[in-house]
Scaffold this motif. Structure first.
Motif, mmCIF file in Angstrom:
data_model
loop_
_atom_site.group_PDB
_atom_site.id
_atom_site.type_symbol
_atom_site.label_atom_id
_atom_site.label_comp_id
_atom_site.label_asym_id
_atom_site.label_seq_id
_atom_site.Cartn_x
_atom_site.Cartn_y
_atom_site.Cartn_z
ATOM 1 N N VAL A 1 -2.477 -5.215 -6.147
ATOM 2 C CA VAL A 1 -3.190 -4.087 -5.560
ATOM 3 C C VAL A 1 -4.078 -3.486 -6.648
ATOM 4 C CG1 VAL A 1 -3.005 -1.865 -4.396
ATOM 5 C CG2 VAL A 1 -1.259 -3.620 -3.997
ATOM 6 N N PHE B 1 0.837 -1.203 0.000
ATOM 7 C CA PHE B 1 0.000 0.000 0.000
ATOM 8 C C PHE B 1 0.875 1.257 0.000
ATOM 9 C CE2 PHE B 1 -2.497 3.090 2.607
ATOM 10 C CZ PHE B 1 -3.672 3.158 1.864
ATOM 11 N N GLY C 1 -7.068 1.310 -6.633
ATOM 12 C CA GLY C 1 -6.349 2.341 -5.904
ATOM 13 C C GLY C 1 -6.777 3.744 -6.282
#
Length: 292
Positions: free
Chosen positions: A283, A222, A286
């Protein structure tokens, strides 16, 4: 793979867990700020003077996602009764309301904001929100929202409605792509910022949880995505970041390279991170919001 919940844990009651709150106090020093910066891979180049500002006390800057590490413990979710052997980080978000000092003390309040039952054998999702306020202030410093996927908790009797829709990146080609390599020992360094789960350090624990070796903390990935935004669009000025959120879709192993796609639309930056060698999105969904 089905995960069997520890039978010694008390059953999860939806009404009880949604009423959970917790207060906590957190503090940090320059040393904590520096250890965090090193844990997310900053200042690896000894002559990179801009990144060095996050890892050297002379003119020290605080990385925008640092409050998440500070407030990692003391959360309402700790009292839900989840079997943490089988928990994965699902989503993370942070909103920054004030400039971050490199030495500070905060009072924090946490409450549960969601619980979604995916059904027997399919796991469950739990979410809590923490608001941190600096000593002597009345306005919040940061608001943190954390969502966990508990793989052994499905069928506890909670609602099976869909979770809120995640952010979607634009359908066009990314405006920029950034490659950031993690290091083989990065999880061992990142865990010094507070997340001591042996899943990220102990091979036997990782294998028991269904992984071939220890995995990198989702919060480290992150922050690495935030590094990409900060470098490409903010000239490494942390005050430009006012919100950062993402959903975790696949574990990253220490030593892998993340290829981070970025789309900029006004003050909103969308991003996704792919594990380069395995071509797997780690990920997704975002979104970073920048100050004007």
């Amino acid at each position: 793979m089905a995960f069997k919940r520890d039978p010694s844990l008390p059953p999860i009651d939806y009404e009880r867990i949604m009423a959970l709150t917790k207060s906590a106090r957190h503090e940090w020093t320059e040393k904590d700020v520096i250890i965090y910066a090193l844990g997310i891979g900053l200042a690896q180049g000894p002559m990179n003077c801009e990144e060095l500002k996050f890892a050297y006390e002379d003119g020290l800057k605080v990385f925008p996602t640092f409050p998440i590490a500070v407030g990692f413990h003391g959360n309402a979710m700790e009292d839900v009764g989840i079997d943490y052997r089988y928990v994965l980080h699902g989503e993370q978000a942070i909103t920054l309301h004030r400039p971050l000092p490199f030495i500070g003390q905060v009072n924090a309040t946490s409450k549960m904001v969601g619980a979604w039952d995916k059904g027997e054998g399919r796991g469950a999702v739990f979410s809590h929100e923490k608001i941190m306020t600096l000593d002597g202030d009345t306005k919040p410093l940061a608001t943190i929202r954390t969502t966990a996927f508990a793989r052994a908790e499905g069928g506890f009797g909670g609602p099976q409605i869909e979770q809120p829709k995640p952010h979607q990146p634009p359908e066009r080609a990314p405006d920029r792509t950034v490659r950031i390599a993690t290091t083989p020992n990065q999880a061992l360094l990142y865990r010094l910022s507070g997340d001591l789960n042996p899943l990220h350090a102990d091979p036997d624990t990782a294998i028991a949880a269904g992984f071939p070796r220890p995995i990198l903390h989702g919060l480290c990935s992150f922050a690495i995505c935030c590094r990409a935004v900060l470098t490409e669009f903010c000239d490494l000025d942390p005050s430009r970041i006012i919100h950062h959120e993402a959903r975790f879709s696949s574990p990253v192993y220490p030593g892998e390279v993340l290829s981070i796609d970025l789309w900029k639309d006004g003050e909103t930056v969308s991003f996704e991170a792919r594990i380069e060698d395995r071509n797997i999105v780690a990920v997704r969904s975002g979104k970073t919001i920048l100050s004007a």
